[in-house]
Design a protein around this motif. Structure first.
Motif, short mmCIF file in Angstrom:
data_model
loop_
_atom_site.label_atom_id
_atom_site.label_comp_id
_atom_site.label_asym_id
_atom_site.label_seq_id
_atom_site.Cartn_x
_atom_site.Cartn_y
_atom_site.Cartn_z
N ARG A 44 0.85 -1.21 0.00
CA ARG A 44 0.00 0.00 0.00
C ARG A 44 0.88 1.25 0.00
NH1 ARG A 44 -4.07 2.85 2.66
NH2 ARG A 44 -4.59 4.29 1.00
N ASP A 58 -3.34 3.17 -3.97
CA ASP A 58 -4.71 2.73 -3.73
C ASP A 58 -5.13 1.45 -4.44
OD1 ASP A 58 -5.71 4.39 -1.86
OD2 ASP A 58 -6.76 5.74 -3.24
N PHE A 70 -8.36 0.23 -2.36
CA PHE A 70 -8.36 1.06 -1.15
C PHE A 70 -9.10 2.38 -1.29
CE2 PHE A 70 -4.88 -1.87 -0.82
CZ PHE A 70 -5.05 -2.37 0.45
N SER A 71 -9.40 2.80 -2.53
CA SER A 71 -10.07 4.10 -2.62
C SER A 71 -11.49 3.92 -2.11
CB SER A 71 -10.05 4.63 -4.05
OG SER A 71 -11.20 4.19 -4.74
N PRO A 72 -11.97 4.88 -1.28
CA PRO A 72 -13.32 4.75 -0.72
C PRO A 72 -14.38 4.49 -1.80
CG PRO A 72 -12.14 6.50 0.41
CD PRO A 72 -11.25 6.06 -0.71
N ILE A 88 -14.23 0.87 -2.83
CA ILE A 88 -14.75 0.02 -1.75
C ILE A 88 -16.28 0.04 -1.77
CG2 ILE A 88 -14.90 -0.26 0.77
CD1 ILE A 88 -12.00 0.80 0.90
N VAL A 127 -10.82 -6.28 -0.53
CA VAL A 127 -10.57 -5.11 0.32
C VAL A 127 -10.02 -5.63 1.64
CG1 VAL A 127 -12.39 -3.69 -0.73
CG2 VAL A 127 -12.91 -5.01 1.32
N GLU A 171 -6.10 -2.78 6.77
CA GLU A 171 -5.35 -1.66 6.19
C GLU A 171 -6.26 -0.44 6.01
OE1 GLU A 171 -2.16 -1.59 5.78
OE2 GLU A 171 -2.12 0.37 4.80
N SER A 172 -7.46 -0.66 5.49
CA SER A 172 -8.35 0.48 5.22
C SER A 172 -8.82 1.17 6.49
CB SER A 172 -9.57 0.02 4.43
OG SER A 172 -9.22 -0.13 3.08
N ASP A 210 -7.00 4.19 7.33
CA ASP A 210 -7.03 5.23 6.30
C ASP A 210 -7.70 6.49 6.84
OD1 ASP A 210 -7.51 6.79 4.02
OD2 ASP A 210 -7.86 5.02 2.76
#
Ligand code: HEM
Length: 402
Positions: A15, A20, A35-37, A40, A331, A335-336, A339
């Protein structure tokens, strides 16, 4: 599904290096991590025709639990709906009452000689038999012995990820022996009608599961019910016991019934246990917040889906990622959840009283402090409310040891 903690470490390093979106080859499978909202959000909310759940979990259902896809998947929606109904919040008070009493007895047994107890071992001891009794019934536990079932389960659990890989299973003898021990126990108890009137019996009946697949479905439920709850309970307790978290511990202690369990017999404390179950079920109280925050910070698994069509996923700055049909997508809650875009500036800090969750409140089917530790959308965890209350119960009982 499971990915060991060292896997989370690898994801973290990638990451930092790649940002992302990146693709890894894990246990022979190429997996694109998102990882980008916005990605997700799409991961959890897209229809099955675009992003599908079942083909992604097939190696687990088929190789690990022995459920042939062509027979199990047509029943999957019914199993999920039935389990969600059986573990709906309204049913939990009566399900957890007996669980609390068994946990309390285990707690006394653990400290019978007054010595020190390893926290992880203590958590396993307090979760395993009560969970099995709550879901599979007392008769099942008594017939096969909780200790033997626990040994087989934790051996099965330890080899879970390897068993889903292409490595031939005849090379995984411990795993095969543990699985066959558990499946034989389920078969014997099915034949003896031990599951009549129990949650698992209702699940099999309500989902019209064929009798020959029932033991394998039971194995999957057993694994799902314990594999995440054990580490989550460990961390929920451990975070609270750290000296720097004293004020959070104090607010949890202040909400517990005063007389718990103090060496008293279960008859003397049944009223306290009843109040304790109510505290554990209070989703707005400090105990629930402490559990949710620990689950947020320590969810070692990844959630998997598969692209069911060629598609585009939003990454960052308006860019789109082109994904081919058949690509595995993942996902990582671990990790997220660190964020800042999702959990604010101090995302990495343990703070059960964190308030600003605006960023995740619109994401499909997920919400609250635990983020997407329980997955999201249509396939989110059906055991979530049971798990959170059960973890809260164990934490409260362990803390009550003083
Ligand atoms: C801290 C505890 C737990 C965590 C973190 C957790 C997390 C998860 C996650 C991430 C998923 C996949 C969801 C998705 O991909 O969107 C899942 C699925 C599942 N969970 Fe849980 N879970 C927990 C406890 C439980 C318990 C106690 C039960 C049962 C009583 C349970 C039963 C299940 C089942 C049966 C599935 C599979 C659902 C399906 O096939 O669609 N879980 N869980």
């Amino acid at each position: 599904m499971g990915i060991a903690l060292h896997g989370s470490d690898l994801i973290h390093r990638c990451r930092i290096k790649y940002g992302d979106v990146f693709t890894l080859k894990l246990a022979g499978r190429s997996i694109t991590f998102l990882f980008s909202p916005a990605a997700i959000q799409q991961f959890f909310s897209a229809p099955d025709a675009q992003i599908a759940f079942r083909p992604a979990i097939q190696p687990f259902t088929q190789r690990v639990f022995g459920l042939p896809s062509e027979r199990f998947f047509p029943k999957h929606t019914a199993v999920l709906a039935a389990l969600r109904g059986l573990l709906a919040p309204g049913s939990l008070s009566s399900r957890l009452q007996p669980v609390a009493a068994v946990m309390q007895a285990r707690l006394h047994a653990l400290w019978a000689d007054g010595g020190e107890v390893d926290l992880l071992e203590g958590v396993k001891e307090m979760l395993f038999a009560p969970t099995v009794e709550a879901l599979f019934g007392v008769k099942f536990c008594k017939r096969h012995g909780a200790a033997g079932l626990a040994d087989a389960f934790f051996c099965f659990e330890a080899s879970f990820e390897l068993a889903a890989s292409p490595l031939p299973q005849f090379l995984q003898r411990g795993f095969c022996a543990a699985r066959s021990h558990l499946l034989s126990a389920f078969r014997a108890s099915l034949a003896a009608e031990d599951f009549e009137g129990e949650l698992i019996g209702d699940l099999i009946r309500q989902s019209s599961m064929e009798p020959d697949l029932a033991p394998n479905v039971m194995l999957a439920v057993l694994w799902a019910a314990l594999s995440n709850s054990v580490p989550a309970t460990f961390w929920s307790t451990a975070f609270l016991l750290l000296p720097e978290h004293r004020r959070h511990l104090d607010s949890v202690m202040a909400c517990l019934p005063p007389q718990l369990p103090g060496g008293a017999t279960s008859a003397e404390t049944s009223q306290d246990l009843e109040s304790l179950v109510q505290v554990a079920l209070d989703r707005k109280g400090p105990l629930a917040a402490a559990v949710a925050e620990a689950v947020r910070l320590r969810s070692p698994g990844v959630d998997l889906r598969m692209a069911a069509a060629d598609l585009f996923l939003p990454i960052t700055d308006g860019r789109q990622l082109s994904v081919k049909k058949g690509q595995l997508l993942a996902v990582s809650p671990y990790e997220s959840h660190l964020d800042e875009r999702l959990f604010g500036q101090c995302a990495f800090e343990y703070n059960p009283q964190r308030g600003d969750l605006a960023a995740i409140s619109g994401v499909a089917g997920i919400g609250g402090v635990a983020g997407f530790a329980f997955g999201g959308g249509r396939y989110r965890c059906p055991g979530r409310f049971f798990a959170e209350a059960e973890i809260a119960l164990v934490v409260a009982l362990l803390l009550s040891r003083g």
